[in-house]
Design a protein around this motif. Structure first.
Motif, PDB file in Angstrom:
ATOM      1  N   LYS A 149      -8.554  27.673   7.406  1.00 11.12           N
ATOM      2  CA  LYS A 149      -8.069  28.516   9.238  1.00 11.12           C
ATOM      3  C   LYS A 149      -6.453  28.519   8.567  1.00 11.12           C
ATOM      4  N   ASN A 150      -5.830  27.760   7.322  1.00 12.90           N
ATOM      5  CA  ASN A 150      -4.665  27.780   7.225  1.00 12.90           C
ATOM      6  C   ASN A 150      -4.124  28.523   6.382  1.00 12.90           C
ATOM      7  N   ASN A 158       8.297  24.596   4.531  1.00 13.45           N
ATOM      8  CA  ASN A 158       6.852  23.481   5.363  1.00 13.45           C
ATOM      9  C   ASN A 158       5.847  24.074   6.734  1.00 13.45           C
ATOM     10  N   TYR A 159       5.278  23.506   5.997  1.00 11.96           N
ATOM     11  CA  TYR A 159       4.102  23.922   6.818  1.00 11.96           C
ATOM     12  C   TYR A 159       3.323  22.749   6.919  1.00 11.96           C
ATOM     13  N   ARG A 160       3.170  22.829   8.525  1.00 11.17           N
ATOM     14  CA  ARG A 160       2.903  21.354   9.508  1.00 11.17           C
ATOM     15  C   ARG A 160       2.938  20.419   8.628  1.00 11.17           C
ATOM     16  N   GLY A 161       3.581  19.737   8.509  1.00 13.94           N
ATOM     17  CA  GLY A 161       4.545  18.985   8.003  1.00 13.94           C
ATOM     18  C   GLY A 161       3.893  18.930   6.545  1.00 13.94           C
ATOM     19  N   LYS A 162       3.442  19.972   5.744  1.00 15.11           N
ATOM     20  CA  LYS A 162       3.283  19.733   4.055  1.00 15.11           C
ATOM     21  C   LYS A 162       3.900  20.242   3.755  1.00 15.11           C
ATOM     22  N   PHE A 196      -5.762  21.673   1.834  1.00 16.55           N
ATOM     23  CA  PHE A 196      -4.829  22.364   2.820  1.00 16.55           C
ATOM     24  C   PHE A 196      -4.789  23.757   2.959  1.00 16.55           C
ATOM     25  N   GLY A 238      -1.757  31.944   7.647  1.00 19.14           N
ATOM     26  CA  GLY A 238      -0.470  31.102   8.437  1.00 19.14           C
ATOM     27  C   GLY A 238       0.780  30.628   6.827  1.00 19.14           C
ATOM     28  N   ILE A 239      -0.664  30.272   5.672  1.00 22.83           N
ATOM     29  CA  ILE A 239       0.420  30.404   4.446  1.00 22.83           C
ATOM     30  C   ILE A 239       0.582  31.041   3.528  1.00 22.83           C
TER      31      ILE A 239
END
Length: 78
Positions: free
Chosen positions: A61-62, A7-11, A56, A65-66
């Motif tokens: 910006k993501n 899960n990454y920021r709710g996704k 996303f 982190g991903i």
């Protein structure tokens, strides 16, 4: 649930296997993602990875982190 799922920021982010996971890491971590000029003409029924991935995941910006999350999944024992 898939083995390579997080899960990454709710996704939900997932990969089918280690090869798919490595492909996603390489794709998202690349500075320049280009297609051959005749890609869509040569492969009329195919789409590129950028056509398929959710926005996303491709957003600047993501991406860092991903990639970190996917790298952590890659080190997971099968």
């Amino acid at each position: 649930p898939l083995y390579f799922q997080a899960n990454y920021r709710g996704k939900i982010i997932w990969a089918l296997n280690r090869e798919h996971l490595q492909y996603l890491i390489d794709y998202l971590d690349a500075d320049i993602r280009t297609l051959p000029p005749d890609f869509y003409e040569t492969f009329k029924t195919m789409r590129s990875q950028s056509d398929i991935l959710p926005t996303f995941m491709k957003t600047a910006k993501n991406r860092e982190g991903i990639v970190k999350l996917l790298t952590k999944l890659l080190s997971k024992n099968p």
